[in-house]
Design a protein around this motif. Sequence first.
Motif, mmCIF file in Angstrom:
data_model
loop_
_atom_site.group_PDB
_atom_site.id
_atom_site.type_symbol
_atom_site.label_atom_id
_atom_site.label_comp_id
_atom_site.label_asym_id
_atom_site.label_seq_id
_atom_site.Cartn_x
_atom_site.Cartn_y
_atom_site.Cartn_z
ATOM 1 N N GLY A 97 3.011 7.789 -1.596
ATOM 2 C CA GLY A 97 1.998 7.233 -2.483
ATOM 3 C C GLY A 97 2.005 5.717 -2.385
ATOM 4 N N TRP A 98 1.274 5.098 -3.296
ATOM 5 C CA TRP A 98 1.152 3.643 -3.285
ATOM 6 C C TRP A 98 2.303 3.017 -4.063
ATOM 7 N N ILE A 99 2.976 2.091 -3.414
ATOM 8 C CA ILE A 99 4.124 1.412 -4.021
ATOM 9 C C ILE A 99 3.647 0.403 -5.055
ATOM 10 N N VAL A 100 4.226 0.462 -6.248
ATOM 11 C CA VAL A 100 3.942 -0.508 -7.301
ATOM 12 C C VAL A 100 5.209 -1.325 -7.537
ATOM 13 N N GLY B 284 0.813 -1.214 0.000
ATOM 14 C CA GLY B 284 0.000 0.000 0.000
ATOM 15 C C GLY B 284 0.842 1.258 0.000
ATOM 16 N N ALA B 285 0.351 2.299 0.684
ATOM 17 C CA ALA B 285 0.996 3.603 0.670
ATOM 18 C C ALA B 285 2.227 3.621 1.566
ATOM 19 N N ALA B 286 3.212 4.414 1.172
ATOM 20 C CA ALA B 286 4.443 4.542 1.941
ATOM 21 C C ALA B 286 5.078 5.889 1.642
ATOM 22 N N ILE B 287 6.036 6.267 2.482
ATOM 23 C CA ILE B 287 6.839 7.465 2.272
ATOM 24 C C ILE B 287 8.263 7.012 2.005
ATOM 25 N N VAL B 288 8.825 7.454 0.888
ATOM 26 C CA VAL B 288 10.156 7.028 0.458
ATOM 27 C C VAL B 288 11.002 8.274 0.210
ATOM 28 N N ARG B 289 12.265 8.200 0.615
ATOM 29 C CA ARG B 289 13.182 9.313 0.367
ATOM 30 C C ARG B 289 14.463 8.775 -0.254
ATOM 31 N N GLY B 290 15.072 9.582 -1.104
ATOM 32 C CA GLY B 290 16.324 9.156 -1.718
ATOM 33 C C GLY B 290 16.883 10.222 -2.634
#
Length: 337
Positions: A311-314, A256-262
């Motif tokens: 957003g939602w991870i695909v 589902g949804a997650a917060i990712v940084r990079g």
Amino acid sequence: MCPPLATRSLPASVPRAAWPSRWTSSATATARRSKTVVVAFLPFGRAQQKGTVGLPGALFRVRRPLLAVLATMLLVAGGCVAEESPQRPPGGMDGTGDCAPPSGLAVESATVSYVNDGDTVRLSNGDRVRLVGIDTPEIGRDGAADEPYAREAQQALRALLAESENRVRVIDATEGEDRYGRRLSYLYLPDGRSIQAQLLDRGMAMAVFVAPNLELADCLLTRERAARDDDLGIWSLSAYDPGLPSANGIPEQVQGAAIVRGRVESVGESRRNIWINLEGRVAVRVDKADLERFPGWDFEALEGETLRARGWIVHHSNRYQDWFIPVDSAHALERLN
């Protein structure tokens, strides 16, 4: 008595007498005093009941020559109250600092019969409702473990609903149904408080942004920031703040949804999309059709910067990435440099 406009009727509705004034719009009462007519309009209106005290409102005086105009207005109203959200700027706050109901969308009374998790409920008429604009941790299914704070979010929603004996006001979003057949809706308690905002206040949810359902995006993000600043609930977890590091890839258990940084390694372009490629084979996808929702963003200038996306991870492996996050609003992106 004509029926309310743009509404649905549900079996267990809140009596009109219990509605806060913000939900309706109509002129209320006239009273003669010598040669002056005193007309009181309640905030966003509601018909004043005999034997009750009118709520404070804009009280002004008009001379008799305007009486005919006012009488016409009252006749047009004809005792009918349009159960429609008041006209306020999209995403704005009301006078109490709460997230005001989106303007121009139909409002209905309902009773919640079951709480699935922190962001999904079932109404007494059988409708399943997904609280639009937020996402809460997932409760484990089929033997899977709960995500941290999943049960707390569910209990927080139950406690909020218990304050009104499970009675709510339901406002379907612009796009009112998801692919699972659930209604996408904003929920309000009878006293006018936004349930989405209340969950964000407690650190039980993160704000999410999926067009065209961005009616309360600015307000919900503001409420989330306050909880994040105080490290409440989910914001005490590094997976939410500062977010999952893309350099390590996306853990298999993340759904589902997650917060990712990079760090942005490159920015590419295909016929339909712009691809912001983060370290660790994670990409952010922006549909060119949605570029109007990214005012002032120069995506090519992001190379070398650190970006946070939600957003939602695909999960989708190809020569360029193993995961991507589709975003269609600038609300979902944050430059960390």
